[in-house]
Design a protein around this motif. Structure first.
Motif, PDB file in Angstrom:
ATOM      1  N   ARG A   1       1.043  -1.421   0.365  1.00  0.00           N
ATOM      2  CA  ARG A   1      -0.184   0.247   0.123  1.00  0.00           C
ATOM      3  C   ARG A   1       1.209   1.507   0.041  1.00  0.00           C
ATOM      4  O   ARG A   1       2.390   1.427   0.623  1.00  0.00           O
ATOM      5  N   THR A   2       0.689   2.378  -0.601  1.00  0.00           N
ATOM      6  CA  THR A   2       0.779   3.467  -0.756  1.00  0.00           C
ATOM      7  C   THR A   2      -0.118   4.779  -0.025  1.00  0.00           C
ATOM      8  O   THR A   2      -1.487   4.511   0.168  1.00  0.00           O
ATOM      9  N   PHE A   3       0.699   5.647   0.941  1.00  0.00           N
ATOM     10  CA  PHE A   3      -0.335   6.357   1.384  1.00  0.00           C
ATOM     11  C   PHE A   3      -0.943   7.655   0.620  1.00  0.00           C
ATOM     12  O   PHE A   3      -0.212   8.044   0.301  1.00  0.00           O
ATOM     13  N   ASN A   4      -2.057   7.877   0.899  1.00  0.00           N
ATOM     14  CA  ASN A   4      -2.566   9.622   0.253  1.00  0.00           C
ATOM     15  C   ASN A   4      -1.929  10.882   0.567  1.00  0.00           C
ATOM     16  O   ASN A   4      -2.581  11.361   0.257  1.00  0.00           O
ATOM     17  N   GLU A   5      -2.054  10.668   2.469  1.00  0.00           N
ATOM     18  CA  GLU A   5      -1.675  11.815   2.951  1.00  0.00           C
ATOM     19  C   GLU A   5      -0.614  11.664   3.996  1.00  0.00           C
ATOM     20  O   GLU A   5      -0.208  10.019   4.121  1.00  0.00           O
ATOM     21  N   GLN A   6       0.276  12.273   4.619  1.00  0.00           N
ATOM     22  CA  GLN A   6       0.977  12.546   4.975  1.00  0.00           C
ATOM     23  C   GLN A   6       0.661  11.981   6.457  1.00  0.00           C
ATOM     24  O   GLN A   6       0.035  12.609   7.713  1.00  0.00           O
ATOM     25  N   LEU A   7       1.203  11.468   7.418  1.00  0.00           N
ATOM     26  CA  LEU A   7       0.355  10.127   8.917  1.00  0.00           C
ATOM     27  C   LEU A   7       1.133  10.961   9.494  1.00  0.00           C
ATOM     28  O   LEU A   7       0.986  10.784  10.669  1.00  0.00           O
ATOM     29  N   LEU A   8       2.391  11.218   9.401  1.00  0.00           N
ATOM     30  CA  LEU A   8       3.165  12.331  10.784  1.00  0.00           C
ATOM     31  C   LEU A   8       3.683  12.829  10.597  1.00  0.00           C
ATOM     32  O   LEU A   8       4.829  13.503   9.698  1.00  0.00           O
ATOM     33  N   PRO A   9       3.584  14.203  11.004  1.00  0.00           N
ATOM     34  CA  PRO A   9       4.445  15.354  10.404  1.00  0.00           C
ATOM     35  C   PRO A   9       5.489  15.377  11.207  1.00  0.00           C
ATOM     36  O   PRO A   9       6.281  14.574  11.520  1.00  0.00           O
ATOM     37  N   PRO A  10       6.525  16.249  10.238  1.00  0.00           N
ATOM     38  CA  PRO A  10       7.964  15.847  10.274  1.00  0.00           C
ATOM     39  C   PRO A  10       8.297  16.441  11.443  1.00  0.00           C
ATOM     40  O   PRO A  10       7.646  17.893  12.370  1.00  0.00           O
ATOM     41  N   MET A  11       9.320  15.896  12.913  1.00  0.00           N
ATOM     42  CA  MET A  11       9.373  16.026  13.630  1.00  0.00           C
ATOM     43  C   MET A  11      10.742  16.343  14.547  1.00  0.00           C
ATOM     44  O   MET A  11      11.871  15.698  13.952  1.00  0.00           O
ATOM     45  N   LYS A  12      10.752  17.389  15.511  1.00  0.00           N
ATOM     46  CA  LYS A  12      12.302  17.399  15.978  1.00  0.00           C
ATOM     47  C   LYS A  12      12.626  16.246  16.983  1.00  0.00           C
ATOM     48  O   LYS A  12      12.331  17.124  18.043  1.00  0.00           O
ATOM     49  N   ARG A  13      13.836  16.155  16.070  1.00  0.00           N
ATOM     50  CA  ARG A  13      14.330  14.750  17.405  1.00  0.00           C
ATOM     51  C   ARG A  13      15.077  15.324  18.415  1.00  0.00           C
ATOM     52  O   ARG A  13      15.368  16.424  18.852  1.00  0.00           O
ATOM     53  N   GLN A  14      14.746  15.103  19.934  1.00  0.00           N
ATOM     54  CA  GLN A  14      15.162  14.982  20.879  1.00  0.00           C
ATOM     55  C   GLN A  14      16.531  15.001  20.896  1.00  0.00           C
ATOM     56  O   GLN A  14      17.455  13.773  20.849  1.00  0.00           O
ATOM     57  N   GLN A  15      17.721  16.144  22.018  1.00  0.00           N
ATOM     58  CA  GLN A  15      18.926  16.064  21.256  1.00  0.00           C
ATOM     59  C   GLN A  15      19.092  15.403  22.812  1.00  0.00           C
ATOM     60  O   GLN A  15      19.285  16.651  23.421  1.00  0.00           O
ATOM     61  N   LYS A  16      19.288  14.421  23.116  1.00  0.00           N
ATOM     62  CA  LYS A  16      19.778  14.318  25.043  1.00  0.00           C
ATOM     63  C   LYS A  16      20.925  14.446  25.158  1.00  0.00           C
ATOM     64  O   LYS A  16      21.739  13.345  24.497  1.00  0.00           O
ATOM     65  N   ILE A  17      21.527  15.481  25.924  1.00  0.00           N
ATOM     66  CA  ILE A  17      22.558  14.791  26.265  1.00  0.00           C
ATOM     67  C   ILE A  17      22.879  13.885  27.464  1.00  0.00           C
ATOM     68  O   ILE A  17      23.023  14.370  29.044  1.00  0.00           O
ATOM     69  N   PRO A  18      23.529  12.951  27.598  1.00  0.00           N
ATOM     70  CA  PRO A  18      23.818  12.047  29.010  1.00  0.00           C
ATOM     71  C   PRO A  18      24.523  12.879  29.785  1.00  0.00           C
ATOM     72  O   PRO A  18      25.010  13.014  29.530  1.00  0.00           O
ATOM     73  N   GLU A  19      24.156  12.055  30.866  1.00  0.00           N
ATOM     74  CA  GLU A  19      25.052  12.520  32.020  1.00  0.00           C
ATOM     75  C   GLU A  19      25.714  11.863  32.155  1.00  0.00           C
ATOM     76  O   GLU A  19      25.766  10.653  32.303  1.00  0.00           O
ATOM     77  N   LEU A  20      27.216  12.199  32.298  1.00  0.00           N
ATOM     78  CA  LEU A  20      28.473  11.057  32.128  1.00  0.00           C
ATOM     79  C   LEU A  20      29.011  11.246  32.783  1.00  0.00           C
ATOM     80  O   LEU A  20      29.183  11.547  34.435  1.00  0.00           O
ATOM     81  N   LEU A  21      29.753   9.495  33.352  1.00  0.00           N
ATOM     82  CA  LEU A  21      30.204   9.355  34.086  1.00  0.00           C
ATOM     83  C   LEU A  21      31.422   9.912  34.585  1.00  0.00           C
ATOM     84  O   LEU A  21      32.140   9.335  33.569  1.00  0.00           O
ATOM     85  N   SER A  22      32.113   9.768  36.492  1.00  0.00           N
ATOM     86  CA  SER A  22      33.543   9.943  35.593  1.00  0.00           C
ATOM     87  C   SER A  22      34.238   8.731  36.335  1.00  0.00           C
ATOM     88  O   SER A  22      33.394   7.431  36.227  1.00  0.00           O
ATOM     89  N   LEU A  23      35.414   8.806  35.837  1.00  0.00           N
ATOM     90  CA  LEU A  23      35.900   7.023  36.280  1.00  0.00           C
ATOM     91  C   LEU A  23      36.027   7.511  37.699  1.00  0.00           C
ATOM     92  O   LEU A  23      35.864   5.999  37.871  1.00  0.00           O
ATOM     93  N   SER A  24      35.719   7.617  38.387  1.00  0.00           N
ATOM     94  CA  SER A  24      35.412   6.991  39.915  1.00  0.00           C
ATOM     95  C   SER A  24      34.012   6.543  40.215  1.00  0.00           C
ATOM     96  O   SER A  24      34.009   5.604  41.156  1.00  0.00           O
ATOM     97  N   GLU A  25      33.025   6.880  39.239  1.00  0.00           N
ATOM     98  CA  GLU A  25      31.443   6.499  39.605  1.00  0.00           C
ATOM     99  C   GLU A  25      31.562   5.373  38.627  1.00  0.00           C
ATOM    100  O   GLU A  25      31.127   3.984  39.475  1.00  0.00           O
ATOM    101  N   VAL A  26      32.375   5.092  37.557  1.00  0.00           N
ATOM    102  CA  VAL A  26      32.586   3.606  36.889  1.00  0.00           C
ATOM    103  C   VAL A  26      33.024   2.768  37.634  1.00  0.00           C
ATOM    104  O   VAL A  26      32.109   2.006  38.141  1.00  0.00           O
ATOM    105  N   LYS A  27      34.416   3.035  38.642  1.00  0.00           N
ATOM    106  CA  LYS A  27      35.140   2.513  39.442  1.00  0.00           C
ATOM    107  C   LYS A  27      34.529   1.627  40.256  1.00  0.00           C
ATOM    108  O   LYS A  27      34.100   0.791  40.883  1.00  0.00           O
ATOM    109  N   ARG A  28      33.410   2.457  40.983  1.00  0.00           N
ATOM    110  CA  ARG A  28      32.601   1.776  41.821  1.00  0.00           C
ATOM    111  C   ARG A  28      31.561   1.159  41.643  1.00  0.00           C
ATOM    112  O   ARG A  28      30.855   0.177  42.652  1.00  0.00           O
ATOM    113  N   ILE A  29      31.051   1.321  40.746  1.00  0.00           N
ATOM    114  CA  ILE A  29      29.783   0.841  39.878  1.00  0.00           C
ATOM    115  C   ILE A  29      29.845  -0.430  39.607  1.00  0.00           C
ATOM    116  O   ILE A  29      29.100  -1.956  40.415  1.00  0.00           O
ATOM    117  N   ILE A  30      31.457  -0.911  39.132  1.00  0.00           N
ATOM    118  CA  ILE A  30      32.400  -2.305  38.823  1.00  0.00           C
ATOM    119  C   ILE A  30      32.320  -2.843  40.290  1.00  0.00           C
ATOM    120  O   ILE A  30      32.169  -4.219  40.401  1.00  0.00           O
TER     121      ILE A  30
END
Length: 283
Positions: free
Chosen positions: A83-112
């Motif tokens: 099938r092909t669509f006769n109308e636009q089903l979803l409008p163009p969306m701006k992707r959310q650019q989330k910057i993750p919280e960075l783990l420090s060396l000491s935090e990684v070590k504690r997790i391990i």
């Protein structure tokens, strides 16, 4: 299994879609049928549009999740039903650019350090020490480890690409200790009864528990270790093209995003970096 579901699976398998993609696409088609209480092949364009819009307006799902739903349905209707669509089903969306919280060396070590289960501890070290994705570490096989060459051969990883990842001396030592203890045959991290890989959710839960026990409140799942690997390697001077290859990025612009944390980044050609060794130097 319904004929439509089987046709969808056949269309995806012949194109070598990953198992994760197959499961996601099937789940969205099922969700559509559940929402409309009708078979998907009987729906009109307007009904599909209403469903897709409801994902944002009623369920408040993220733009990336809505985009995945659209791609799943677009593939189903285009490749399975023709099938092909006769109308636009979803409008163009701006992707959310989330910057993750960075783990420090000491935090990684504690997790391990707080992770007492030796299998999950080794998996966490691999995620950080090599920048592996959750799916990649869970599906890792014994034959993928080349000790003499000090590399891991990832076969048909994300994007159906093979790549080689360097393994530091410290991480290789930990892998050898792990093998001596568990003697895995096929999968490096296997279920206790059958020779099958550990489920991704099991590792994710183990990571969340370790992070909680370590007293770390930063948001994010185990993928944060991959972000930490990339950023800490750049901090040590790893050239961007080398990091791009290790992470398996198709476009180097994806890799460049990690320099957000490093406004004065400078590459050091030919340098090798042992992140686990750096962790041991943490007080």
């Amino acid at each position: 299994m319904t004929p439509l579901r089987q046709q969808l699976l056949d269309c995806m398998q012949v194109r070598h879609f990953s198992m994760r993609t197959q499961q996601a696409y099937v789940r969205w088609v099922y969700d559509l049928a559940k929402y409309t209480h009708r078979s998907p092949d009987t729906l009109q364009d307007s009904e599909l549009k209403e469903y897709l819009w409801s994902l944002t307006l009623d369920r408040h799902l993220s733009s990336s999740t809505c985009a995945q739903a659209f791609h799943a349905l677009n593939f189903f209707y285009g490749q399975v039903l023709g099938r092909t669509f006769n109308e636009q089903l979803l409008p163009p969306m701006k992707r959310q650019q989330k910057i993750p919280e960075l783990l420090s060396l000491s935090e990684v070590k504690r997790i391990i350090d707080v992770c007492r289960n030796p299998k999950y501890r080794m998996m966490i070290m691999l995620c950080y020490g090599c920048g592996l994705r959750l799916s990649e570490v869970c599906l890792l096989k014994v034959k993928n480890i080349a000790g003499e060459q000090r590399v891991i051969h990832l076969q048909q990883a994300k994007g159906a690409k093979d790549r080689c990842i360097p393994v530091s001396d410290s991480l290789l030592h930990e892998l050898r200790l792990y093998w001596q203890r568990f003697h895995p045959i096929v999968y490096l991290f296997f279920k206790p009864i059958e020779d099958q890989p550990l489920h991704q959710s099991s590792l994710q839960k183990a990571y969340y528990k370790a992070k909680k026990d370590a007293g770390i409140l930063k948001q994010g799942g185990i993928h944060a270790l991959r972000h930490a690997f990339a950023t800490h390697q750049l901090m040590a001077g790893m050239p961007l093209p080398e990091l791009q290859h290790i992470l398996g990025h198709k476009d180097i612009r994806t890799t460049v995003r990690y320099t957000h944390w490093l406004p004065h980044y400078q590459a050091v050609q030919g340098a090798q970096f042992d992140l686990l060794k750096q962790l041991e130097q943490q007080l």
